[in-house]
Design a protein around this motif. Structure first.
Motif, PDB file in Angstrom:
ATOM      1  N   UNK A  48       4.972  72.530  31.525  1.00 41.74           N
ATOM      2  CA  UNK A  48       4.881  71.615  29.961  1.00 41.74           C
ATOM      3  C   UNK A  48       6.708  71.542  30.237  1.00 41.74           C
ATOM      4  N   UNK A  49       6.851  70.709  29.086  1.00 38.00           N
ATOM      5  CA  UNK A  49       8.327  69.928  28.780  1.00 38.00           C
ATOM      6  C   UNK A  49       8.573  70.584  27.241  1.00 38.00           C
ATOM      7  N   UNK A  50      10.033  70.973  27.051  1.00 39.20           N
ATOM      8  CA  UNK A  50      10.501  71.641  26.137  1.00 39.20           C
ATOM      9  C   UNK A  50      12.187  71.437  25.689  1.00 39.20           C
ATOM     10  N   UNK A  51      12.006  70.690  24.332  1.00 40.92           N
ATOM     11  CA  UNK A  51      12.942  70.620  23.805  1.00 40.92           C
ATOM     12  C   UNK A  51      14.153  71.380  23.507  1.00 40.92           C
ATOM     13  N   UNK A  52      15.156  71.932  23.603  1.00 44.86           N
ATOM     14  CA  UNK A  52      16.024  72.903  22.685  1.00 44.86           C
ATOM     15  C   UNK A  52      17.016  72.722  22.290  1.00 44.86           C
ATOM     16  N   UNK A  53      17.578  72.875  21.219  1.00 50.20           N
ATOM     17  CA  UNK A  53      18.320  71.645  20.178  1.00 50.20           C
ATOM     18  C   UNK A  53      18.346  73.308  19.298  1.00 50.20           C
ATOM     19  N   UNK A  54      19.682  72.696  18.018  1.00 48.87           N
ATOM     20  CA  UNK A  54      20.207  74.078  17.182  1.00 48.87           C
ATOM     21  C   UNK A  54      20.652  73.114  15.874  1.00 48.87           C
ATOM     22  N   UNK A  55      20.218  74.418  14.976  1.00 50.14           N
ATOM     23  CA  UNK A  55      20.611  74.520  13.515  1.00 50.14           C
ATOM     24  C   UNK A  55      21.342  75.638  13.205  1.00 50.14           C
ATOM     25  N   UNK A  56      22.520  75.325  12.356  1.00 47.47           N
ATOM     26  CA  UNK A  56      23.376  73.989  11.893  1.00 47.47           C
ATOM     27  C   UNK A  56      23.761  73.510  13.358  1.00 47.47           C
ATOM     28  N   UNK A  57      24.292  72.165  13.199  1.00 45.17           N
ATOM     29  CA  UNK A  57      24.963  71.236  14.189  1.00 45.17           C
ATOM     30  C   UNK A  57      26.450  72.732  14.437  1.00 45.17           C
ATOM     31  N   UNK A  58      26.352  72.191  16.051  1.00 47.28           N
ATOM     32  CA  UNK A  58      27.540  73.880  16.234  1.00 47.28           C
ATOM     33  C   UNK A  58      29.170  73.262  15.900  1.00 47.28           C
TER      34      UNK A  58
END
Length: 310
Positions: A48-58
């Motif tokens: 499986x493919x996973x996109x890890x992102x962040x909130x709020x902008x670092x």
């Protein structure tokens, strides 16, 4: 696409995966290449493919008050990522505590324990961990320790320009929406809720939708633009629009506004959320000494918009 808020939301039975990490604001052509590479790699490996992102902008957490203009709001960003064939999106709340994780702890907690990474795809300028101390070389070393491989996706460029969120923000800020679109792979979009303005456009014969945008939204430079206005919900539709951004200098305005005149549209948009996809910059804002030349200029703007978007 599965969507998780926080690493603790990853399902307990989640198997090994191919992970890519980044803020991905804009999901521009460079981001698309990185995410697309991760998706292909996952399919090749049967994972499986996973996109890890962040909130709020670092940057807002690390340097309060430095939040950059946002190219894509979170809902839009998730939609664009899903269109790339990603299996799961993990949005990690970027807290002060999270920002203080060492590179080693970040890899162990996020990539190994939570996402069970078998392969990690990143751009060659990738940094991670407290004070951005980790780089690709360190990630590769930690991969050997924890049993995952690392792949670098090359940066995407054209005519010597590397496509990045910073570059696209500068294009939008300068009003060069064509250059922004070339780097994004689509028109720059600005969304907002239609609120009541001064009704001046209606008095002039060109009723406009006055948009209240997100506080950090990347709003193009003052000027007049050709754009597509899209309406959602039950009455969904798309209309060419002549968009004015600025303070209405003819009327000595002080508040900066985004006002869109939708060609051939009749109806009421108040309270609705609409989006503007910018196609071209038509002209700078000007101050007119009388109403008649202003109306003539608006009519010329409308006709130019009609021709450009025909």
């Amino acid at each position: 696409m599965q969507r998780w808020r926080g690493l603790e939301s990853v399902p307990g039975g989640w198997g090994r995966s191919v992970v890519t990490i980044g803020v991905f604001d804009g999901v521009h052509r460079g981001h698309q290449a990185i995410i697309g590479h991760a998706v292909k790699r996952a399919r090749d490996m049967g994972l499986q493919s996973v996109v890890m992102t962040f909130d709020p902008h670092p940057s807002e957490v690390v340097r309060p008050g430095s939040h950059p203009a946002v190219l894509t709001e979170s809902v839009r960003k998730a939609e664009l990522i899903e269109q790339l064939g990603v299996d799961a999106l993990c949005v990690v709340p970027f807290t002060p505590e999270f920002s203080r994780l060492s590179p080693d702890a970040f890899v162990h907690d996020a990539l190994v324990e939570a996402l069970h990474a078998a392969d990690v795809v990143v751009g060659d300028n990738f940094r991670f961990g407290h004070r951005a101390a980790g780089d690709v070389t360190l990630l590769e070393s930690l991969g050997r320790t924890f049993g995952f491989t690392v792949e670098e996706a090359p940066l995407v460029s054209a005519d010597g320009v590397v496509f990045s969120s910073t570059y696209i923000r500068s294009c939008v800020d300068a009003g060069d929406v064509r250059a922004a679109a070339a780097a994004l792979g689509r028109s720059h979009r600005l969304a907002g809720v239609v609120i009541r303005g001064d009704q001046r456009g209606r008095e002039l014969g060109f009723p406009t939708a006055n948009l209240m945008t997100h506080r950090y939204a990347a709003v193009p430079a003052d000027g007049v633009y050709a754009a597509w206005l899209t309406r959602g919900g039950e009455n969904a539709g798309r209309w060419p629009a002549s968009v004015s951004i600025g303070t209405n200098p003819t009327f000595d305005g002080r508040e900066r506004r985004v006002e869109a005149y939708a060609l051939d549209f009749s109806g009421d948009l108040y309270g609705e959320r609409v989006s503007l996809d910018f196609v071209a910059h038509l002209r700078e804002q000007r101050k007119y000494d009388a109403i008649e030349p202003l109306i003539a200029q608006i009519q010329a703007d409308v006709e130019e918009t009609r021709v450009l978007l025909r």
